[in-house]
Design a protein around this motif. Structure first.
Motif, PDB file in Angstrom:
ATOM      1  N   ASP A  47       0.889  -1.307  -0.150  1.00  0.00           N
ATOM      2  CA  ASP A  47       0.065  -0.157  -0.041  1.00  0.00           C
ATOM      3  C   ASP A  47       0.669   1.471  -0.091  1.00  0.00           C
ATOM      4  O   ASP A  47       1.637   1.452  -0.872  1.00  0.00           O
ATOM      5  CB  ASP A  47      -0.972  -0.019   1.166  1.00  0.00           C
ATOM      6  N   ASP A  48       0.878   2.252   0.839  1.00  0.00           N
ATOM      7  CA  ASP A  48       1.423   3.393   1.155  1.00  0.00           C
ATOM      8  C   ASP A  48       2.980   3.120   0.945  1.00  0.00           C
ATOM      9  O   ASP A  48       3.613   4.118   0.335  1.00  0.00           O
ATOM     10  CB  ASP A  48       1.191   4.099   2.180  1.00  0.00           C
TER      11      ASP A  48
ATOM     12  N   ARG B  70       5.333   4.803  -2.151  1.00  0.00           N
ATOM     13  CA  ARG B  70       6.467   5.649  -1.818  1.00  0.00           C
ATOM     14  C   ARG B  70       7.632   4.907  -2.508  1.00  0.00           C
ATOM     15  O   ARG B  70       8.541   5.625  -3.183  1.00  0.00           O
ATOM     16  CB  ARG B  70       6.625   5.651  -0.503  1.00  0.00           C
TER      17      ARG B  70
ATOM     18  N   VAL C 175       2.254  10.163  -2.348  1.00  0.00           N
ATOM     19  CA  VAL C 175       1.804   8.975  -2.083  1.00  0.00           C
ATOM     20  C   VAL C 175       0.460   9.206  -1.201  1.00  0.00           C
ATOM     21  O   VAL C 175      -0.337   8.454  -1.393  1.00  0.00           O
ATOM     22  CB  VAL C 175       2.723   8.663  -0.566  1.00  0.00           C
ATOM     23  N   GLN C 176       0.183  10.320  -0.654  1.00  0.00           N
ATOM     24  CA  GLN C 176      -1.209  10.651   0.125  1.00  0.00           C
ATOM     25  C   GLN C 176      -2.112  10.768  -1.084  1.00  0.00           C
ATOM     26  O   GLN C 176      -3.348  10.310  -0.724  1.00  0.00           O
ATOM     27  CB  GLN C 176      -0.978  12.013   0.862  1.00  0.00           C
TER      28      GLN C 176
ATOM     29  N   MET D  19      -2.908   7.177  -2.209  1.00  0.00           N
ATOM     30  CA  MET D  19      -3.678   6.331  -1.027  1.00  0.00           C
ATOM     31  C   MET D  19      -5.290   6.823  -1.085  1.00  0.00           C
ATOM     32  O   MET D  19      -6.180   6.098  -0.828  1.00  0.00           O
ATOM     33  CB  MET D  19      -2.900   6.618   0.215  1.00  0.00           C
TER      34      MET D  19
END
Length: 424
Positions: A97-98, A102, A333-334, A337
């Protein structure tokens, strides 16, 4: 939807182990087919998106599915490389995931490379994504991940000085050769292969105006095309052992799975040269030059890992740029997500739209029948609007009268937010 990544690189695994997991670009499609087929029997992972990035410094697998399946991916990769899963685990890294996003953004931006800020990895990632797309393995989630990684990389290179003063592998090889030979203009240079890395290395060495340049390649036509750019000659790979002694510098980078320059050939070349030194650089993973060659006197052999000390010079000058780049990557990344989180509601949105269309179609059919019977337009519109309203509100009203007091209160609050919003 979940994303996960599994990989090994120049910081976690030795060269020979990385070589067991190196995939040439034309191997990516069948390899992806093998990986995705291995998931086929698992009902939890019927459709797995996948992409493989394989360079001289790293091999990474990116996957996306409803549920993370790192153990399965580990087992498949270990089997494909012919190594024990425990050995692979001791040199690999896993991300999801994050963390996976990244990492992809950092790789694309050159922050995870042996050469900090180098741009070549971005092109290699784009090639890998095209290969996955061609193989039918790239779905909307991974496509979004990689397209965002390319956008982040572009912003990093535009907004920071991350690429300033970077030393490429090719430039490092020239620097080392210059330490051995007093005047590179008196040297004869042989390049083995005709790919992107050899093209880059030949460009750097040609700038030093060596006495002669030659390209040895399996396909003579491709070798001739590259050699013509530098005023050099092309030879077949089969002729290399007989002519090796002619060259002071040998740079090799092919996609061969086995060494193509053996110990015996180099020993014979040294004897013919009366032990004049030879400078050799093996940029291939797996190796093009047998490792035993390094032990010979008068041979100066460097691998991609040996060049690490040279290319790391100047790192300190770029730490401020790295900090800036990390801020850009965090924002990327934010954003990814947030997009990934929204993907979870897509099936529900599709079901709601389908249900609304069904209700609309039912009421439209009923209205047409009433009109055909001669009912007034106003009466038909009134009936149709009432029918739609009743269908839309039926479930909400039923929930308000079901369950205990606490659940009814929660339902009431939810319905108030959904249906009693004041227009602004």
């Amino acid at each position: 939807m979940s994303v996960w990544a599994l990989g090994l690189n120049h910081t976690t695994a030795p060269l020979d182990l990385r070589g067991r997991f190196a995939f040439a670009l034309d191997q990516i499609a069948p390899t992806l087919h093998s990986l995705r087929s291995s998931f086929a029997g698992n009902s939890s992972h019927p459709q797995v998106e996948a992409a493989i990035i394989s360079t001289c410094n790293r091999t990474e697998i990116y996957c996306a599915s409803e549920h993370i399946a790192l153990d399965h991916t580990f087992g498949w990769l270990a089997q494909s490389g012919g190594v024990a899963p425990a050995l692979l685990r001791s040199h690999a890294y896993t991300l999801h995931d994050d963390e996976a996003a990244r990492h992809a953004f950092r790789v694309a931006s050159g922050l995870d490379s042996m050469v900090l800020g180098e741009a070549q990895i971005l092109g290699q990632m784009k090639d890998a994504v095209r290969a996955a797309e061609t193989a039918g393995a790239l779905g909307s989630t991974l496509n979004q991940l990689f397209q965002r990684s390319f956008a982040v990389a572009k912003e990093v290179r535009t907004a920071t000085e991350i690429g300033a003063h970077s030393i490429s592998m090719a430039a490092a090889a020239v620097r080392l050769a210059g330490q051995l030979f007093e005047d590179l203009r008196k040297t004869r240079v042989l390049f083995v292969g005709a790919g992107e890395m050899i093209d880059l290395a030949a460009t750097h060495f040609a700038a030093k105006e060596p006495k002669a340049i030659a390209i040895a390649n399996r396909t003579l036509e491709r070798g001739e095309k590259l050699a013509s750019r530098f005023g050099g000659e092309a030879m077949r790979l089969a002729d290399l052992p007989a002519r090796l002694a002619e060259f002071d510098i040998v740079i090799s980078c092919t996609a061969s799975t086995l060494p193509i320059i053996g110990l015996g050939a180099v020993e014979r070349a040294l004897k013919a040269r009366k032990h004049r030194p030879m400078f050799m650089v093996d940029l291939a993973v797996p190796r093009d030059i047998e490792p035993e060659v390094k032990a010979l006197e008068d041979i100066y052999l460097y691998t991609v890992d040996d060049l690490a000390q040279v290319v790391q010079q100047g790192q300190a000058n770029r730490q401020a740029a790295v900090a800036q780049a990390e801020v850009i990557i965090d924002a990327g990344v934010q954003s990814f997500m947030h997009w990934l989180g929204q993907r979870g509601t897509v099936p529900l949105i599709q079901q709601l739209n389908a249900q609304a269309d069904e209700w609309r179609a039912t009421e439209m059919a009923r209205a047409r029948k009433l009109l055909a019977k001669g009912e007034s337009v106003d009466a038909v519109l009134e009936a149709m609007s009432r029918g739609l309203t009743q269908k839309m509100m039926h479930g909400a009203m039923a929930e308000l009268h079901a369950g205990d007091a606490a659940s009814r209160e929660q339902t009431a609050q939810t319905l108030s937010r959904l249906f009693l919003r004041k227009e602004r």
